[in-house]
Design an enzyme around this catalytic site. Structure first.
Site, PDB file in Angstrom:
ATOM      1  N   CYS B   5      34.123  30.522  45.300  1.00 37.49           N
ATOM      2  CA  CYS B   5      35.010  29.398  45.047  1.00 37.49           C
ATOM      3  C   CYS B   5      35.694  28.995  46.354  1.00 37.49           C
ATOM      4  O   CYS B   5      35.460  29.598  47.399  1.00 37.49           O
ATOM      5  CB  CYS B   5      36.079  29.797  44.035  1.00 37.49           C
ATOM      6  SG  CYS B   5      35.378  30.434  42.491  1.00 37.49           S
ATOM      7  N   GLY B  31      32.197  24.954  45.154  1.00 37.07           N
ATOM      8  CA  GLY B  31      32.361  25.031  43.706  1.00 37.07           C
ATOM      9  C   GLY B  31      32.441  23.659  43.092  1.00 37.07           C
ATOM     10  O   GLY B  31      33.256  22.841  43.515  1.00 37.07           O
ATOM     11  N   ASN B 105      39.635  33.388  45.113  1.00 38.35           N
ATOM     12  CA  ASN B 105      38.228  33.390  45.516  1.00 38.35           C
ATOM     13  C   ASN B 105      37.800  34.826  45.723  1.00 38.35           C
ATOM     14  O   ASN B 105      38.348  35.513  46.584  1.00 38.35           O
ATOM     15  CB  ASN B 105      38.055  32.593  46.827  1.00 38.35           C
ATOM     16  CG  ASN B 105      36.635  32.684  47.359  1.00 38.35           C
ATOM     17  OD1 ASN B 105      35.702  32.933  46.608  1.00 38.35           O
ATOM     18  ND2 ASN B 105      36.483  32.496  48.653  1.00 38.35           N
ATOM     19  N   GLY B 106      36.828  35.273  44.916  1.00 39.16           N
ATOM     20  CA  GLY B 106      36.369  36.656  45.031  1.00 39.16           C
ATOM     21  C   GLY B 106      36.097  37.244  43.661  1.00 39.16           C
ATOM     22  O   GLY B 106      36.151  36.536  42.656  1.00 39.16           O
ATOM     23  N   TYR B 248      24.667  30.915  53.573  1.00 41.20           N
ATOM     24  CA  TYR B 248      24.488  29.922  52.510  1.00 41.20           C
ATOM     25  C   TYR B 248      25.727  29.115  52.148  1.00 41.20           C
ATOM     26  O   TYR B 248      25.651  27.925  51.922  1.00 41.20           O
ATOM     27  CB  TYR B 248      24.021  30.601  51.220  1.00 41.20           C
ATOM     28  CG  TYR B 248      22.599  31.011  51.248  1.00 41.20           C
ATOM     29  CD1 TYR B 248      21.594  30.091  51.519  1.00 41.20           C
ATOM     30  CD2 TYR B 248      22.239  32.326  51.011  1.00 41.20           C
ATOM     31  CE1 TYR B 248      20.262  30.478  51.549  1.00 41.20           C
ATOM     32  CE2 TYR B 248      20.917  32.718  51.034  1.00 41.20           C
ATOM     33  CZ  TYR B 248      19.934  31.789  51.307  1.00 41.20           C
ATOM     34  OH  TYR B 248      18.632  32.161  51.338  1.00 41.20           O
TER      35      TYR B 248
END
Lengths: 386, 386, 386, 386
Positions: B5, B31, B105-106, B248
């Site tokens: 995210c 996201g 985020n995670g 990526y």
């Protein structure tokens, strides 16, 4: 320059409307204002059109419902003056001979004159499109058979036109004698015939490129086969292709007027390298438009081709521009500089524009702010007009 | 791999929500499932969030209404399992100390365990997010002051987290001791502080890159200034950056973990050229993702870099896939081959994938159909895992 | 007075969600802010809710997808303060015993107190609804079995509540000991059990009225049958029905607290005729609300009942009120006077309001302008509070 | 019977479009398929029209933008065959004399014949509306001045028409010599002139009823004042009013053809009471349509008038009909029986229909199920055709 719409027609495929949807989608770069398809089954033509992108105008239910073997479609370019639903094409009307639908790419220089004439004779006009003039001429009483009458009508038109007509049972493709706008023929595996503004639209429906509709040619496509008639004797007029098709309008994957668009643009980049050389660390394009020319410049000058910007894939119509004065926000919402890849370097920046405008200034400013040492701006558009 | 995210926070700017909108927009690649912003003015935190892209969730009226000086935002990655509105972040709750909002985020590896414990003690859960566990721990009665209590809570978490907390009057940024996910600090011209997952989000709001939030650091930002505390003693844990960020997830223009993403990818292309060289007429990438690596390969092998495909800019969510069996339609609606630029040539095709999947097969098939003589496929993803 | 939501539950019908949709639709007059249904199949409860009318929140695709045998639903009244999506009911949460969904009509007078207590113990709150307090109490660790634990929880609540709980495999209906809000049981032809706020919701699903849930009763409905437990010993508390249900909230076709709503209102009109008689040419109601009372007044006073207004069926939310000062536009967009039917007459006008407000003034003004000779205004609401 | 559209025109008010919006809204019962307004400022006519209700077609932004002093509008009735956007009115076209807009209520019996003629002369047709024929006739070259030319055009029309024309600077109202459809004139306080199908539209804009446009009259309204011309010599044709206007189409508050619609319908109820008397406990109408007649029946037979049904205010287009076989669901979603008010009683039920159809059967069935002892059905529509 506002007249680069796109047309697409299919004759003889059970999913003609679905193919037209794809063909218009692949030509979406030619017009984003409106999209429409007229299709025909058992003698009845129906129309579906609306404002916006092809994918916005057509939904699954509509496509599902329209399973007709013949279809013509149109995407219209967004102009400021007349963004009206009533102007969406194809136009479909009734007249003494029944129904006819028309899709038009081009603009007529004698449209206003013809319109005045027609109005003096009692004609009414619903739109501000040149196309309506063509339909009025077609509807006039005539002793000729339909094909010859159509040729006579086209002889009255002056200017640029690549036209698709749909009559019950017959599709007709016509291109003005100068061949200003492109128009190509393709063949489907099942034997069906396809007509398109650009060859990229043949590719998406797996149609094989057959040939161009020649300048001045009118192609009649029906169950009886494909025949041609001529507006002007073949070869009597010197073609005058619109150079902007190759420079700006068409997709780089398309072959237009017999040449590949990418290669034309790359050759222009090469010529820029020759006419205005510069010894730098990296040649880079302003994405997306100048990529072809950028590669041409780098290859011709045997210099390093590299990347200065990333492109946002999410910049849509609904983006809201906050009011506060962000420096070059309009640029940054689409492009972001890869600072570490440009800082301290000398760059050739290839851009498509004709003149060094506000947007270009924003991009150049972003590069300078990122620490680029030297910037040599090369405008492909300027060359093309030289 | 589903946990990349994006987060963004602003402290001390009259248009904090508008900046957060831009910061989330520029991190949209992290996201697309949901987007949200919690903002605070005069002690009251309000929340606005929804499913979809940032530009779909927020309209002009909403942004206009939210003129608050502090804001945190979140974009959430689309996963198949739990695409639920209730999971949209930031999460905003009330507890004994008032309001708190969290953007995460995670992913925590002990989330299920902690959740079980909490439920046994009587906790209720509204979402399936790890984040709710953090909020429950935070809400537990404690004798510590709020900052120390927060540190204690974070010590209970195992796994990856880059977190933004918003308390009335205070913004807190925290990064796990391994530093799995990126988190950076920036400074606005007016002195305001910005926190973001990627540096590209600093660029769009004209914030200057200040420094990374260090692994294990908790940064407290308030009117009193910026101070830090540590989850684990500084330097006591060896960082374990998630390599997929550079390969990526992140935008090529971003610097992640101290390196520029484009340059990391170009270097991988160069290594590919070294490990699996091929003597060809043109090196070409599968757009858009493999451009960095493609350029790296071409430069390292001193070969010509060229263009094999054009990209459609109009492929949106509403595209309808007609049922008839068009060959490789899914590929062609996004990419079209520039036939004349590849026909008869020997190509190195650089692709980002780890394995040679269906989509790659479609693209390779399209090139073969266009008459490419030889294709040498080079998978950057495969290298990166090697 | 803002707490007249509507609830509806179905246990044991293959189309429980479809019936809940109908049951909520027929109780739409009890709440237009939000609508939602939680349903259960094979142990898993799922939730679907949103802002707006039942017919706006649910579309055919959603209803089609939800083919579950048990469902509870809720419509929420529109209040100014907290029109938030997060407050839409039923509420669905996870806790140590699994899932539970709750739909609540009423308001608790000790909610703030309970909430404070819970927060001091570490609870977090996502909404501003009383209902969340109930769920927290339910989630607390307990040695009791689930049914007895639920009774203990309900004993902590003070105020008005008609509640529906949905546990996997079990539906529970509970009504506070004072019976402030209505709650009735019905039987479907197939043996399924229905619970509703009003009997009109039984009618629309062809359920037979069985009985009221008694004040203080908790009805447990499962495959094992229907059993009851009591919050307070049966008959230990004197019921205190909310009089506004019969006067304002409920549909005239419903039987509430054992009486038919239309007949209650007609009787009030009759009492008005007795307390404040007037000799006139015609008795007329302000539509739609005062029809019952108007008929009661006319019949009791043996006077002519007639029509003074027509009602617009098209006044929706999207009506735009032009700025220019039209006299009484707000009235005229809903009601129009039948001038020739009232001009020169002496009228009794029956209105539902408590006090003679702006809207009433507008209607009276419209009658005067139409040439009514005498107007005797009779306010049913005033009587009801007398 | 499908031709009862509604028209509304305003000349000489700064907010003519806003008044037209209100005037169309109040005549929405005359047509729900499409709505549109053409307005004129400084010689330029613009058009805004779309499918759906007035409140759906126009939003605040559109109304705000159109601040023109002259406007004509139209609501169109929903027919099964030709629910097409292109048929939405007013129609706006260009011809030799400039622009003209037309709104039409009625249908021409010689439209097909005229259309054939026009097509033979070369005319094209965009719609399937009779109205387009009128515009074509108007556009024909003529030596007469515009007013006399218009009279000549109207003389060619056979059938029913109440028409509004908008030329730059001039509004024209015309009614066929038989006066089939209503058309009335009103005066605004500021001196502006209003034209409407029904008087209820005058009421909503505070216009005073002036007079009917007489059968065969053409009223020319401009800055120079109001003048009339005649299609047929005044009084030369015997009027033939369409009886369905009073029976079905018009609002009960309107005066149509000199009589009040409510009173006409009440008188029909009274005649029903005379022709088919019944001695019962209560006379009740099927809401909403039969209320006028029901009251007339009750009063004439000196019997008790009472309420058997409640009406749902929430039955909109988006209601989903669940598949399961609910008894009479289509009836119950709109009407619910007040059981206790009808059980055991003998009823006269007054209904508007011509014949005893499925819907009526459903309502009667619902009453029987509720325990009504005797039902005497009285069909007003049957009487009206007698």
């Amino acid at each position: 320059m506002k007249h680069h719409c796109g047309v697409f027609g299919v004759f003889g495929h059970p999913e003609a409307v679905q193919l037209a949807y794809l063909g218009l989608y692949s030509q979406q770069h030619r017009g984003q204002e409106s999209a429409g398809i007229c299709s025909c089954d058992r003698g009845l033509i129906s129309r579906y059109a609306g404002m916006g992108l092809v994918t916005e105008v057509f939904d699954a239910k509509t496509l599902e419902r329209l399973r007709n073997p013949v279809a013509i479609g149109h995407v219209r370019y967004s102009t400021t003056g007349a963004c009206l639903e009533v102007n969406a094409q194809p136009m479909l009307v009734n007249y003494a001979q029944g129904q006819v639908a028309v899709a038009h790419n081009g603009n007529l220089i004698n449209a206003a004159l013809l319109r005045d004439d027609l109005e003096q004779q009692g004609a009414i006009f619903n739109t501000t499109c040149d196309t309506e003039v063509i339909v009025h001429l077609l509807a006039k009483p005539s002793q000729l058979d339909r094909a010859d009458h159509l040729i006579q009508v086209l002889k009255h038109l002056q200017g640029a036109y690549s036209l698709l007509f749909l009559f019950p049972g017959k599709m007709v493709a016509a291109r003005d004698p100068y061949g200003f706008r492109p128009l190509v023929l393709g063949k489907l595996e099942n034997g069906g015939i396809v007509v398109a503004s650009e060859t990229c639209a043949l590719d998406i429906v797996d149609a094989e490129f057959w040939r161009e509709v020649e300048p001045g040619e009118v192609v009649f496509i029906s169950e009886q086969g494909v025949t041609s008639k001529w507006i002007a004797p073949r070869g009597s007029v010197k073609p005058a292709y619109c150079i902007f098709e190759q420079i700006y309008f068409a997709d780089p994957s398309s072959d237009v007027f017999g040449e590949n668009v990418h290669q034309v643009r790359a050759a222009m980049g090469a010529r820029l390298a020759q006419e205005a050389p510069a010894d730098v660390d990296m040649v880079t394009p302003i994405p997306n438009c100048a990529r072809c020319a950028g590669m041409g410049f780098a290859k011709a000058s045997q210099q390093n081709y590299g990347r200065a910007f990333t492109v946002s894939h999410y910049a849509g119509r609904s983006f809201i521009m906050p009011e506060q004065s962000m420096r070059d926000l309009a640029v940054k919402m689409k492009l972001n500089v890869i600072k570490r890849n440009v800082a301290g370097k000398r760059l050739v920046v290839v851009e498509d524009s004709v003149v060094r405008g506000t947007t270009t200034r924003g991009k150049i400013g972003a590069l300078k702010k990122a620490g680029v040492k030297e910037i040599h701006l090369r405008l492909r558009g300027a060359l093309s007009l030289g």
